[in-house]
Design an enzyme around this catalytic site. Structure first.
Site, PDB file in Angstrom:
ATOM      1  CD  GLU A 311     -22.910 -35.559 -17.129  1.00 35.42           C
ATOM      2  OE1 GLU A 311     -23.467 -34.452 -17.113  1.00 35.42           O
ATOM      3  OE2 GLU A 311     -21.932 -35.827 -17.859  1.00 35.42           O
ATOM      4  CG  ASP A 385     -20.673 -34.636 -23.516  1.00 36.26           C
ATOM      5  OD1 ASP A 385     -21.490 -33.844 -23.997  1.00 36.26           O
ATOM      6  OD2 ASP A 385     -20.192 -34.510 -22.378  1.00 36.26           O
ATOM      7  CD  GLU A 413     -18.936 -29.368 -22.188  1.00 38.27           C
ATOM      8  OE1 GLU A 413     -20.117 -29.388 -22.582  1.00 38.27           O
ATOM      9  OE2 GLU A 413     -18.513 -30.074 -21.252  1.00 38.27           O
TER      10      GLU A 413
HETATM   11  O1  GCW Z   1     -21.190 -32.126 -21.886  1.00 41.41           O
HETATM   12  C1  GCW Z   1     -21.515 -32.445 -20.579  1.00 41.41           C
HETATM   13  C2  GCW Z   1     -21.132 -31.228 -19.831  1.00 41.41           C
HETATM   14  C3  GCW Z   1     -21.997 -30.957 -18.637  1.00 41.41           C
HETATM   15  C4  GCW Z   1     -23.447 -31.009 -19.076  1.00 41.41           C
HETATM   16  C5  GCW Z   1     -23.743 -32.403 -19.610  1.00 41.41           C
HETATM   17  C6  GCW Z   1     -25.153 -32.525 -20.154  1.00 41.41           C
HETATM   18  C7  GCW Z   1     -25.255 -29.689 -18.265  1.00 41.41           C
HETATM   19  O2  GCW Z   1     -19.778 -31.312 -19.454  1.00 41.41           O
HETATM   20  O3  GCW Z   1     -21.648 -29.674 -18.156  1.00 41.41           O
HETATM   21  O4  GCW Z   1     -24.321 -30.686 -18.025  1.00 41.41           O
HETATM   22  O5  GCW Z   1     -22.890 -32.684 -20.678  1.00 41.41           O
HETATM   23  O6  GCW Z   1     -25.322 -32.351 -21.345  1.00 41.41           O
HETATM   24  O7  GCW Z   1     -26.053 -32.780 -19.395  1.00 41.41           O
END
Ligand code: GCW
Length: 723
Positions: A311, A385, A413
């Site tokens: 990311e 995730d 989240e």
């Molecule tokens: O779940 C996703 C989130 C990001 C997060 C990423 C991660 C900190 O949307 O906000 O970044 O995972 O875990 O690195």
């Protein structure tokens, strides 16, 4: 003294059985305590700040006498017998707690004891002592501190003071991960701003630092990663170093070590080097001197947490090096100080055509055995995730020669932020108890995590924190239970989610059975309810874009792997992602036993069905209904369950304080309307493909699909795009 004994005997006879809860939920004397706790609620303000450490008085004279008779003296025994800031913290906590709960001021003694190898560095024993006292013995001050909190918990929850209790943590590093930016924005944080007041530090120190450390220590946590994994190199500059040291000083008496996230490109950004190549001697020297400087400020610094090549975060792959090369470079520099590297396995690339849930395995499987002994690979509980439900991450089974740590997300989240009630204990237990079959049956994720399966030298567990500056720390008053549950499970993953919920409820609200039972039931069902109204039957990643609050099965993005159809694959034939041999074959990353079970549409558990299979709309489900009808009814069930939660919460009115009752009621009202929105939006969207009517029992949608598609939420908390 005798008189007190007689009083308590009388109570025992009157109650007709043992006065204390031995385990489970048996209660007798607690009925007597109830009145006092309810009264206490009425007496003081309840704003949630005190968490589960409320130490409200037991007004009932008899029960107070009974406990008091066992607590004339509390003896704290360690091999040195010497005082320390940690023992001072333990004494203070005992003094405050016993004064608050029992109006008691016992003698607290420090004595020397033999080392007890079986307790390790953090374990403790609480036992009845001579002369009407209680003894807490451990090999360290921190062990005694944990014992002190455990003793208070036992009193708060009505446990027998005469029972000898020994407890040793199963995981060595029990860590919170804060996704906190230096500007105090908390990524995916729903409870206000970051607790760390960087501008005011090091001189001005919030009283919350100590209370944060107390809360963490009370549940056995022993480390905190202060900064976001989406890292800012500035935290490694001298200006911040002294601020980090101030926080470390605040936390140290409570056994909490500080860790930081390391931005892999820091040598370029703050070091002025042209490269961050882990094989470059200047880069290695830069990290070594940086790490030496950190230890000069924070002698017990825990180490680095790193998100690399994921990311947009920089990493070793930019230089043609592997994740292991990057991790080992930092590990070598930390090793002389006994620091560790926690290297995340949350990796996936936009231009990689492989199924996203396979990518971490493809990248990390070949690296097994290549990480240094002071590296832990930190793996999210599932391969995607933090969805409301995922199968466990296949790396827990496939990495056999690597230290592995599960990463759970305490902050919600994908489970409704701080609006929805979702107690995550059952979700984490589901993962911890999942069998990887890696070394035969019984090779659970928990045994991988605690290192017992393969005798690993280092164990860790991480939870992405849900804390912030909201007065009650976590936004939703009941989300405190998730912070609590994470700590308790990191300490002992064999505890049940229900036992933890019960402990928390008794400490945080009341010992009144008319409160405990309904509240525990509410907590226990709440995560499955969120699954039902948002992503049932194995659906995943169909949430709104960016902020992730609410439904978005229609979301398409230039990145396929950020688009919902990539995951739900809805078409005229059916629904779900085929991850069997006929599809992406992500299943091959699991043990043969699981491939067989999950790969067979007829045998695959229905709660993971659409994760692994593309299932025809008319496929008969276990209920006898078609997939389409079942899907519709699951969404409806989710809504109905929220309504049932509301009804049961309403029953608690008057039994707990109004302030927290009202706060939760308001959030439940919003949760009910959110649940309807999820149901209506998702069913209308999927109906375009199924072309089937909603079955009887499903309420008709309030609006048309366009209404839901065009709804836009602005400035949703925790969304990095909105900060
Ligand atoms: O779940 C996703 C989130 C990001 C997060 C990423 C991660 C900190 O949307 O906000 O970044 O995972 O875990 O690195």
């Amino acid at each position: 003294m005798d008189r007190i004994r007689n009083d308590s005997d009388r109570i025992i006879r009157r109650a007709g059985r043992l006065p204390f809860r031995e385990s489970g939920r048996v209660v007798s004397l607690l009925a007597l305590l109830t009145v006092s706790v309810v009264n206490a609620c009425a007496a003081g303000p309840e704003d949630g700040y005190e968490l589960w450490m409320r130490y409200r008085p037991l007004a009932d004279d008899a029960s107070r006498s009974l406990y008091s008779s066992r607590l004339r003296t509390v003896t704290l025994a360690t091999p040195t017998g010497a005082d320390s800031p940690t023992l001072a913290a333990a004494r203070q906590e005992l003094a405050d707690g016993l004064k608050g709960i029992l109006d008691l001021e016992p003698r607290i003694l420090l004595v020397r004891s033999e080392t007890n190898e079986s307790l390790g560095s953090d374990g403790f024993t609480i036992s009845p002592d001579l002369d009407e006292g209680i003894r807490i013995a451990a090999n360290s001050g921190t062990g005694v501190l944990y014992g002190a909190f455990a003793l208070l918990r036992r009193i708060q929850t009505g446990r027998n003071p005469d029972e000898t209790v020994t407890s040793v943590p199963r995981i060595q590093r029990r860590l919170l991960n804060h996704w906190d930016n230096l500007n105090r924005f908390v990524e995916r944080g729903y409870a206000g701003s970051s607790l760390w007041e960087w501008f005011h530090l090091p001189g001005i120190r919030s009283a919350r630092y100590r209370d944060y450390a107390r809360a963490c220590a009370s549940i056995g946590l022993n480390g905190t990663v202060l900064t976001n994994v989406n890292a800012d190199a500035l935290i490694l500059t001298p200006q911040y170093m002294e601020r980090v040291a101030a926080l470390a000083d605040e936390f140290r008496p409570y056994g909490i070590r500080v860790y930081l996230t390391a931005r892999f490109s820091a040598p370029i950004q703050i070091g002025g080097l042209p490269t961050a190549d882990p094989f470059d001697p200047d880069v290695r020297a830069w990290w070594q001197s940086k790490i030496n400087a950190i230890y000069a400020h924070v002698p017990d610094f825990g180490g680095f947490l790193v998100k690399a090549n994921s990311e947009g975060q920089p990493g070793p792959q930019e230089y043609g090096r592997t994740q292991a090369d990057g991790a080992n470079m930092l590990a070598e520099a930390l090793a002389p100080h006994e620091g560790i590297v926690i290297w995340r396995a949350f990796v996936y690339q936009a231009d990689n055509k492989e199924d996203r849930v396979k990518q971490a395995s493809s990248e990390f499987d070949p690296l097994d055995g290549k990480f240094h002994a002071n590296v832990v690979v930190q793996i999210k509980n599932g391969p995607l995730d933090f969805m409301p439900r995922e199968p466990f991450h296949p790396l827990f089974g496939s990495l056999k020669d690597t230290n592995l740590a599960p990463e759970f997300q305490i902050t919600q989240e994908y489970l409704g932020g701080s609006v929805h009630l979702a107690y995550l204990g059952p979700m984490w237990k589901e993962v911890l108890e999942a069998d990887t079959f890696a070394a035969g049956p019984g090779s659970t994720v928990a045994r991988v995590a605690d290192g017992s399966l393969r005798k690993r030298p280092l164990s860790a567990m991480a939870g992405v924190a849900n804390t912030g500056t909201d007065r009650n720390w976590t936004g939703h008053p009941l989300a405190q239970a998730n912070w609590y549950a994470f700590g308790r499970l990191a300490w002992d993953h064999t505890l049940t989610a229900e036992a933890i919920a019960e402990e928390w409820t008794r400490m945080t609200f009341s010992n009144d059975e008319a409160v405990v039972r309904p509240m525990v039931d509410l907590l226990m069902g709440s995560r499955e309810t969120v699954v039902n109204f948002s992503m049932p039957l194995g659906l995943h990643h169909i949430m709104a874009e960016g902020h992730h609050y609410g439904p978005g099965p229609w979301v398409t993005h230039e990145r396929a792997d950020w688009s919902a159809p990539y995951y739900h694959q809805a078409d005229e034939i059916g629904l779900g992602a085929d991850r069997t041999v006929t599809g992406s074959n992500a299943l091959e990353d699991y043990a043969p036993e699981l491939q067989k079970l999950w790969g067979d549409q007829a045998r695959c558990p229905e709660n993971l069905l659409l994760w692994f299979h593309h299932v025809p709309w008319d496929h008969p489900m276990k209920s006898g209904r078609t997939l389409w009808d079942e899907l519709c009814l699951r969404y409806q069930q989710g809504v109905d369950e929220v309504r049932a939660m509301q009804a049961s919460w309403n029953q608690l009115k008057g039994r707990i304080d109004d302030r927290r009752h009202t706060d939760v009621s308001e959030r439940l009202i919003r949760q009910e309307s959110d649940a309807r929105e999820w149901r209506d939006a998702c069913l209308l969207y999927f109906q375009q493909f199924s072309r089937r009517p909603l079955p009887a029992g499903v309420e008709p949608p309030e609006h048309d699909l366009e209404f839901y598609r065009s709804a836009r939420l602005r400035y949703v908390p925790g969304h990095p795009g909105d900060q």
